[in-house]
Design a protein around this motif. Structure first.
Motif, PDB file in Angstrom:
ATOM      1  N   LYS A   1       9.768   5.523  -2.762  1.00 34.20           N
ATOM      2  CA  LYS A   1      10.855   6.200  -2.558  1.00 34.20           C
ATOM      3  C   LYS A   1      11.891   5.468  -1.375  1.00 34.20           C
ATOM      4  O   LYS A   1      13.077   5.469  -0.879  1.00 34.20           O
ATOM      5  CB  LYS A   1      10.462   7.536  -1.337  1.00 34.20           C
ATOM      6  CG  LYS A   1       9.392   7.421  -0.417  1.00 34.20           C
ATOM      7  CD  LYS A   1       8.472   7.754  -0.837  1.00 34.20           C
ATOM      8  CE  LYS A   1       6.882   6.973  -0.292  1.00 34.20           C
ATOM      9  NZ  LYS A   1       5.566   7.132  -1.236  1.00 34.20           N
TER      10      LYS A   1
ATOM     11  N   LEU B   1       7.288  16.980   2.326  1.00 25.61           N
ATOM     12  CA  LEU B   1       7.260  16.143   1.135  1.00 25.61           C
ATOM     13  C   LEU B   1       6.140  14.676   1.455  1.00 25.61           C
ATOM     14  O   LEU B   1       6.737  14.420   0.959  1.00 25.61           O
ATOM     15  CB  LEU B   1       8.851  15.441   1.743  1.00 25.61           C
ATOM     16  CG  LEU B   1       9.562  16.730   1.449  1.00 25.61           C
ATOM     17  CD1 LEU B   1      10.951  15.711   1.521  1.00 25.61           C
ATOM     18  CD2 LEU B   1       9.814  17.254   0.053  1.00 25.61           C
ATOM     19  N   ASN B   2       4.922  15.145   2.436  1.00 30.67           N
ATOM     20  CA  ASN B   2       4.336  14.292   2.564  1.00 30.67           C
ATOM     21  C   ASN B   2       2.951  14.424   2.681  1.00 30.67           C
ATOM     22  O   ASN B   2       2.500  15.458   3.502  1.00 30.67           O
ATOM     23  CB  ASN B   2       4.563  13.484   3.658  1.00 30.67           C
ATOM     24  CG  ASN B   2       3.596  12.580   4.903  1.00 30.67           C
ATOM     25  OD1 ASN B   2       2.809  12.386   4.721  1.00 30.67           O
ATOM     26  ND2 ASN B   2       3.929  11.071   4.191  1.00 30.67           N
ATOM     27  N   GLY B   3       1.782  14.571   1.350  1.00 31.22           N
ATOM     28  CA  GLY B   3       0.411  14.109   2.056  1.00 31.22           C
ATOM     29  C   GLY B   3      -0.217  14.637   2.843  1.00 31.22           C
ATOM     30  O   GLY B   3      -1.099  15.173   2.740  1.00 31.22           O
ATOM     31  N   THR B   4      -0.113  13.199   3.036  1.00 27.10           N
ATOM     32  CA  THR B   4      -0.626  12.955   4.392  1.00 27.10           C
ATOM     33  C   THR B   4      -1.018  13.814   6.036  1.00 27.10           C
ATOM     34  O   THR B   4      -2.049  14.033   5.855  1.00 27.10           O
ATOM     35  CB  THR B   4      -0.303  11.074   4.573  1.00 27.10           C
ATOM     36  OG1 THR B   4      -0.662  10.657   3.754  1.00 27.10           O
ATOM     37  CG2 THR B   4      -1.835  10.646   5.630  1.00 27.10           C
TER      38      THR B   4
ATOM     39  N   PHE C   1      -4.591   9.163   0.056  1.00 27.80           N
ATOM     40  CA  PHE C   1      -2.758  10.031   0.135  1.00 27.80           C
ATOM     41  C   PHE C   1      -1.684   9.044   0.671  1.00 27.80           C
ATOM     42  O   PHE C   1      -1.033   9.349   0.542  1.00 27.80           O
ATOM     43  CB  PHE C   1      -3.419  10.819   0.600  1.00 27.80           C
ATOM     44  CG  PHE C   1      -4.087  12.502   0.148  1.00 27.80           C
ATOM     45  CD1 PHE C   1      -3.610  12.460  -1.962  1.00 27.80           C
ATOM     46  CD2 PHE C   1      -4.862  12.971   1.523  1.00 27.80           C
ATOM     47  CE1 PHE C   1      -5.368  13.403  -1.622  1.00 27.80           C
ATOM     48  CE2 PHE C   1      -5.599  13.864   0.252  1.00 27.80           C
ATOM     49  CZ  PHE C   1      -6.188  14.075  -0.867  1.00 27.80           C
ATOM     50  N   ALA C   2      -2.629   8.368   1.760  1.00 27.68           N
ATOM     51  CA  ALA C   2      -1.507   7.259   2.880  1.00 27.68           C
ATOM     52  C   ALA C   2      -1.506   6.357   2.335  1.00 27.68           C
ATOM     53  O   ALA C   2      -1.286   5.821   1.299  1.00 27.68           O
ATOM     54  CB  ALA C   2      -2.303   6.440   4.049  1.00 27.68           C
ATOM     55  N   GLU C   3      -0.414   6.329   2.596  1.00 27.29           N
ATOM     56  CA  GLU C   3       0.630   4.667   1.730  1.00 27.29           C
ATOM     57  C   GLU C   3       0.020   3.685   2.892  1.00 27.29           C
ATOM     58  O   GLU C   3      -0.855   3.954   3.570  1.00 27.29           O
ATOM     59  CB  GLU C   3       2.026   4.948   3.132  1.00 27.29           C
ATOM     60  CG  GLU C   3       3.681   5.781   2.437  1.00 27.29           C
ATOM     61  CD  GLU C   3       4.018   5.625   1.038  1.00 27.29           C
ATOM     62  OE1 GLU C   3       4.008   5.034   1.120  1.00 27.29           O
ATOM     63  OE2 GLU C   3       3.147   6.546   0.494  1.00 27.29           O
TER      64      GLU C   3
ATOM     65  N   ASP D   1       3.675   7.675   7.096  1.00 28.92           N
ATOM     66  CA  ASP D   1       3.559   8.870   6.670  1.00 28.92           C
ATOM     67  C   ASP D   1       3.352   9.465   8.499  1.00 28.92           C
ATOM     68  O   ASP D   1       4.265  10.875   8.334  1.00 28.92           O
ATOM     69  CB  ASP D   1       2.231   8.903   6.467  1.00 28.92           C
ATOM     70  CG  ASP D   1       1.750   8.451   4.961  1.00 28.92           C
ATOM     71  OD1 ASP D   1       2.672   9.226   3.888  1.00 28.92           O
ATOM     72  OD2 ASP D   1       1.594   7.389   4.691  1.00 28.92           O
TER      73      ASP D   1
ATOM     74  N   ASP E   1       8.890   8.583   5.362  1.00 37.91           N
ATOM     75  CA  ASP E   1       7.751   8.914   4.394  1.00 37.91           C
ATOM     76  C   ASP E   1       9.412   9.599   3.769  1.00 37.91           C
ATOM     77  O   ASP E   1       9.627   9.943   3.249  1.00 37.91           O
ATOM     78  CB  ASP E   1       6.673   8.673   4.114  1.00 37.91           C
ATOM     79  CG  ASP E   1       6.469   9.383   3.004  1.00 37.91           C
ATOM     80  OD1 ASP E   1       6.327   7.776   1.803  1.00 37.91           O
ATOM     81  OD2 ASP E   1       6.444  10.444   2.495  1.00 37.91           O
TER      82      ASP E   1
ATOM     83  N   LYS F   1      12.759  10.699   1.940  1.00 36.89           N
ATOM     84  CA  LYS F   1      12.412  11.830   0.096  1.00 36.89           C
ATOM     85  C   LYS F   1      13.521  12.601   0.336  1.00 36.89           C
ATOM     86  O   LYS F   1      13.703  12.947  -0.061  1.00 36.89           O
ATOM     87  CB  LYS F   1      11.198  12.045   0.669  1.00 36.89           C
ATOM     88  CG  LYS F   1       9.609  11.510  -0.169  1.00 36.89           C
ATOM     89  CD  LYS F   1       8.415  11.746  -0.171  1.00 36.89           C
ATOM     90  CE  LYS F   1       8.088  10.862  -0.857  1.00 36.89           C
ATOM     91  NZ  LYS F   1       5.801  11.055   0.049  1.00 36.89           N
TER      92      LYS F   1
ATOM     93  N   GLY G   1       1.551  16.512  -3.954  1.00 36.59           N
ATOM     94  CA  GLY G   1       2.434  15.414  -3.149  1.00 36.59           C
ATOM     95  C   GLY G   1       1.647  14.181  -3.103  1.00 36.59           C
ATOM     96  O   GLY G   1       2.782  13.688  -2.901  1.00 36.59           O
ATOM     97  N   ALA G   2       0.562  13.767  -3.376  1.00 38.11           N
ATOM     98  CA  ALA G   2       0.175  12.313  -3.098  1.00 38.11           C
ATOM     99  C   ALA G   2      -1.347  12.460  -4.180  1.00 38.11           C
ATOM    100  O   ALA G   2      -1.603  13.528  -4.553  1.00 38.11           O
ATOM    101  CB  ALA G   2      -0.082  12.128  -1.861  1.00 38.11           C
TER     102      ALA G   2
HETATM  103  N1  HSE Z   1       1.899   8.900   1.216  1.00 44.13           N
HETATM  104  C1  HSE Z   1       2.897   9.907   0.592  1.00 44.13           C
HETATM  105  C2  HSE Z   1       2.199  10.398   0.733  1.00 44.13           C
HETATM  106  C3  HSE Z   1       2.667   9.223  -0.996  1.00 44.13           C
HETATM  107  O1  HSE Z   1       0.989  10.968   1.833  1.00 44.13           O
HETATM  108  O2  HSE Z   1       2.602  11.762   0.547  1.00 44.13           O
HETATM  109  C4  HSE Z   1       3.357   9.868  -1.772  1.00 44.13           C
HETATM  110  O3  HSE Z   1       4.704   9.565  -1.646  1.00 44.13           O
END
Ligand code: HSE
Length: 429
Positions: A103, A156-159, A186-188, A194, A199, A203, A298-299
């Motif tokens: 992204k 929009l962020n799973g973390t 899940f994390a970047e 995040d 992030d 998005k 989402g992740a």
């Molecule tokens: N780090 C991002 C999240 C992964 O937690 O959503 C998906 O973009």
């Protein structure tokens, strides 16, 4: 049947997930779509971590993929916008279709990359860049394209959604919940992106481009991450009928765009309030389809890889046709931005004050001076002259006036013990 050879750059969580999916689904994909996908090469900094069952050539040589004449599609899964930018540029110059989950790359460089792709009659797929498995990019470009959007927003962020959910349902500390999200993939690679909301900013800018047919930049997004949220904010919000979610949103008002990423109090009766754990959701309001929401994972390895693989199939089948898809994106004008400070919102405010006479009067006086009216208030019981929390929900007031009043209140050093926390309430959506 059409053959499609791919090279993958990056073999982290999503890269390995993609390899597993191709291994397990190669035959089914061929049967369903007529595309015969083969992974020819993988480039990674850690070749030893690629599982032994992988038959492709594995090295740390990205150039070998770019220069391989048998490769049709380069899949970039390393993230970030420096090396990834060099990869996409040289991949396109070497005639490769490009598929990415990145992204930052698309948000920051999408426009020039789409130009470059078009000049080589190639395409770029980035369905996985926003909201993992949720099919939102193609939905905006195709199924919903007949609508005028008034807003697009979401989790929009799973973390961060996972962290906030775990803090609520398992009473985990912020640190433990973050560690768990990282362990689950899940994390970047840098979790600051995040938890500080960057992030989500990348998005929401991509979604805003597609929803409002313009080019936006994250410099125009008001960004606040989740690091200042404490357990008590989560429980206070619940008691008041709200759940705190990190919401990225973009609104169109009088032809101007307003974008923000903020922890937001979402009322229980809003569909976004019930999006839990690493789930993401995109909520939109439109002219002809009304409001709607897409929800999904989402992740994580397979949810993200499933969108990457869908792009490989979609663009793999289109390879060789004259691409027009990116053309419209490139013709979008630059966005015009509204003034966030002039917008009105209700707010949750938490003051950490000393419990002594006159404190509330002092806070209320400053709020009143800026036309901020209190809708409800509660104070944690404490010992006299000890620190306590005062929580206030306000009526509608100007965003800029909250900033000014909080600055003034926080300068009352003899009574205010920690910076004031302020999160908007989600309304009118
Ligand atoms: N780090 C991002 C999240 C992964 O937690 O959503 C998906 O973009």
């Amino acid at each position: 049947m059409k053959k499609c050879n791919i090279g993958i750059v990056g073999a982290g969580t999503v890269g390995i997930g993609l390899l597993e999916m191709i291994r397990d689904q190669k035959e089914a994909i061929l049967e369903k779509t007529g595309l015969d996908i083969t992974v020819l090469e993988i480039a990674t900094r850690t070749p030893s971590k690629v599982p032994k069952w992988v038959e492709a050539k594995v090295s740390n040589d990205i150039n070998s993929i770019i220069k391989n004449p048998s490769i049709d599609i380069v899949v970039e899964l390393i993230g970030g916008s420096t090396t990834a930018l060099e990869i996409v540029q040289s991949a396109l110059k070497n005639g490769k279709t490009f598929v990415t989950a990145n992204k930052a790359l698309i948000s920051e460089h999408g426009s020039s990359l789409f130009d470059l792709a078009l000049s080589h009659s190639l395409e770029i797929g980035y369905e996985a860049a926003v909201a993992g498995s949720i099919p939102i990019i193609r939905t905006l470009r195709n199924s919903l394209v007949t609508n005028q959007f008034s807003s697009i927003s979401g989790i929009l962020n799973g973390t961060t959604n996972f962290i906030l959910t775990k803090m609520e349902v398992d009473q985990l500390t912020y640190k433990d919940a973050l560690k768990l999200a990282q362990d689950l993939g899940f994390a970047e690679s840098d979790p600051t992106f995040d938890v500080e909301g960057i992030d989500v900013a990348h998005k929401i800018s991509i979604l805003a481009n597609l929803a409002f047919a313009c080019k936006t930049s994250i410099e125009h997004i008001t960004i606040q991450g989740i690091t200042s949220i404490q357990d008590k904010d989560i429980s206070n919000a619940l008691e008041m009928g709200y759940r705190i979610k990190l919401i990225g949103s973009a609104f169109l008002k009088n032809g101007k765009i307003l974008m923000s990423v903020q922890p937001t109090l979402v009322p229980f009766n809003h569909p976004l309030a019930n999006v839990m754990f690493e789930k993401n959701a995109v909520y939109y309001t439109t002219s002809h389809s009304g409001a709607g929401m897409l929800i999904g994972s989402g992740a994580g390895a397979h949810p993200t890889a499933s969108s990457v693989l869908a792009d490989i199939i979609y663009y793999g089948k289109r390879r060789g046709s004259t691409p027009k898809e990116l053309l419209e994106l490139n013709q979008f004008p630059a966005a015009e931005y509204g003034k966030f400070n002039e917008e009105k919102s209700r707010y949750y405010l938490r003051f950490t004050t000393l419990d002594k006479p006159g404190v509330l009067a002092e806070i209320a006086k400053i709020l009143g001076k800026y036309n901020i009216s209190i809708s409800s208030m509660q104070q944690e019981e404490s010992l006299e002259n000890e620190p306590t929390s005062v929580v206030i929900l306000t009526h509608l007031a100007k965003v800029g006036d909250y900033t000014k009043s909080i600055q003034e209140i926080d300068s009352l050093k003899e009574i205010i013990k920690e910076p004031t926390i302020s999160f908007p309430l989600m309304e009118n959506m």
